[in-house]
Enzyme design. Structure first.
Site, short mmCIF file in Angstrom:
data_model
loop_
_atom_site.label_atom_id
_atom_site.label_comp_id
_atom_site.label_asym_id
_atom_site.label_seq_id
_atom_site.Cartn_x
_atom_site.Cartn_y
_atom_site.Cartn_z
N LYS A 101 2.71 -32.71 9.70
CA LYS A 101 3.25 -33.90 9.05
C LYS A 101 3.62 -34.94 10.11
CE LYS A 101 5.27 -30.90 5.53
NZ LYS A 101 4.02 -30.78 4.78
N HIS A 134 -0.91 -31.60 0.07
CA HIS A 134 0.14 -31.36 1.06
C HIS A 134 0.93 -32.64 1.28
CE1 HIS A 134 -0.96 -27.30 2.22
NE2 HIS A 134 -2.23 -27.66 2.29
N TYR A 172 4.77 -37.38 -0.74
CA TYR A 172 3.43 -37.19 -1.27
C TYR A 172 2.88 -38.57 -1.63
CZ TYR A 172 5.00 -32.36 -1.73
OH TYR A 172 5.48 -31.11 -1.46
#
Length: 404
Positions: free
Chosen positions: A372, A341, A330
């Site tokens: 991601k 997210h 993060y």
């Protein structure tokens, strides 16, 4: 009438108007004297396949041969010829000009890395301009790929059915904006594979996103926070965490007096008895690291080095177990209640790690599926408790799917 080439060494020479026909107009080959050009075996095979060459005469003389015989002969003479040809033909079909990197490419100022097979030019560019968009490394699905040096290249993987998958390898800037400094004076109890801080301040979890609260329905215990071993080792290395210590009493046979005992890591001791000194934090770090090594070997040191590097870059790393990775990250945490997210999946590997293309594809596909970026952290097994951004000697590599 299409021209005929002549194989000399590893190059096919073509005369006549070859320079205007092939090099100037379509970027094939390297110019020689006059209008003659030299084609690599792959370039010659592609022109044979397209019917732009009528044939190639081999070095031992005889009649010119066509694509089929030339392809088989070249596959026997040149390493990975078949998979390299497939990539070359695919990129040509996509409208790119590209050159083999042997002996420097036309227009290029520098020799490419040994592992690079082709340089692909920007659309609208020609070999003369040298504007390279993709340095391409070609591998078959059963070959291994060293992680070191891969950043900056495009990896073209050819599977057993001759399908192609492209990956972009870059060196990412993994840095964040989380503004939180843990307090000092934390005391924890070292358990088998984690540390519990019984009276953790709320901000340690809410703002710093350290650990996980020990909660449940109708719980009477408040403030208990479970830390992973890497979290605890990092906090201890920063001087913020010591392990609970207490003074016990025992009577030895034949001794009427009481004798105090102390040992870092005794889980029966409480935070009230903690000696919050730098020596305690140092001993705590050593104890947690020793426990981490006992649990997972020197891999723990590599993961700790990566964890500390991320924290020093104001990034919050949390376990990536659910995604098959070491960490998820993060970049900008304000509070856990308003958590964004996670942006990366991080897998920690050794500096000399080699990828299996199938496993690499799995990692990248999974990361892409959960929106991601897949990042590999190449870390040595040096003690990750060191200070500073360079602790542990970590190099970063990001790999993602690419459609040229």
């Amino acid at each position: 009438m299409q021209p005929t080439g002549e194989l000399r060494g590893d190059a096919v020479r073509v005369g006549g108007d070859a320079r205007q026909r092939f090099y100037d107009s379509r970027g094939y080959g390297r110019p020689l004297s006059g209008n003659e050009i030299a084609l690599s075996r792959i370039e010659a095979a592609h022109l044979l396949f397209r019917g732009d060459l009528s044939g190639v005469v081999l070095e031992d003389g005889g009649a010119a041969i066509g694509f089929e015989r030339f392809f088989v002969a070249s596959a026997a003479a040149a390493e990975r010829f078949a998979v390299r040809y497939l990539v070359y033909a695919d990129l040509r079909d996509r409208g790119f000009y590209l050159s083999p990197t042997r002996d420097r490419w036309p227009g290029g100022d520098d020799a490419a890395a040994d592992a690079v097979d082709f340089v692909v030019y920007e659309r609208g560019s020609t070999p003369d301009t040298g504007d390279v968009r993709y340095p391409v490394q070609v591998v078959g699905e059963r070959q291994t790929v060293p992680a070191a040096g891969l950043a900056g290249r495009t990896l073209a993987v050819v599977d057993e059915e001759s399908d192609l998958t492209y990956f972009a390898a870059t060196q990412p800037d993994v840095s964040g904006g989380t503004d939180y400094t843990p307090p000092t004076g934390l005391a924890g109890a070292l358990l088998e594979d984690r540390v519990v801080v019984w009276d953790a301040p709320d901000a340690l979890y809410d703002r710093g996103f350290y650990g996980r609260p020990l909660t449940g329905r109708a719980a009477e215990v408040e403030g208990a926070l479970q830390l992973s071993l890497v979290e605890a080792a990092s906090l201890a290395a920063d001087g913020a965490l010591s392990l609970s210590r207490t003074v016990g009493r025992r009577r030895d046979d034949g001794d009427d007096g009481d004798r105090g005992t102390e040992s870092a890591g005794d889980t029966s001791r409480t935070a009230d008895d903690t000696n919050r000194t730098a020596d305690d934090a140092s001993r705590a770090a050593a104890a947690v690291i020793d426990r981490g090594r006992a649990v997972e070997g020197d891999r723990f040191d590599r993961r700790l080095a990566v964890y500390r590097r991320l924290r020093n870059r104001r990034v919050v790393p949390k376990t990536g177990f659910k995604f098959g990775a070491d960490f998820r990250t993060y970049l900008d945490v304000d509070t856990v209640d308003d958590l964004p997210h996670s942006e990366h999946l991080v897998r920690v590997v050794e500096p000399d790690h080699t990828f299996e293309p199938r496993e690499l594809s799995l990692d990248v596909r999974l990361a892409g599926g959960v929106r991601k970026e897949m990042v590999f952290a190449m870390a040595d097994a040096a003690d990750g408790s060191g200070d500073g951004d360079d602790a542990g000697g970590v190099e970063w590599l990001s790999v993602s799917r690419l459609t040229p």
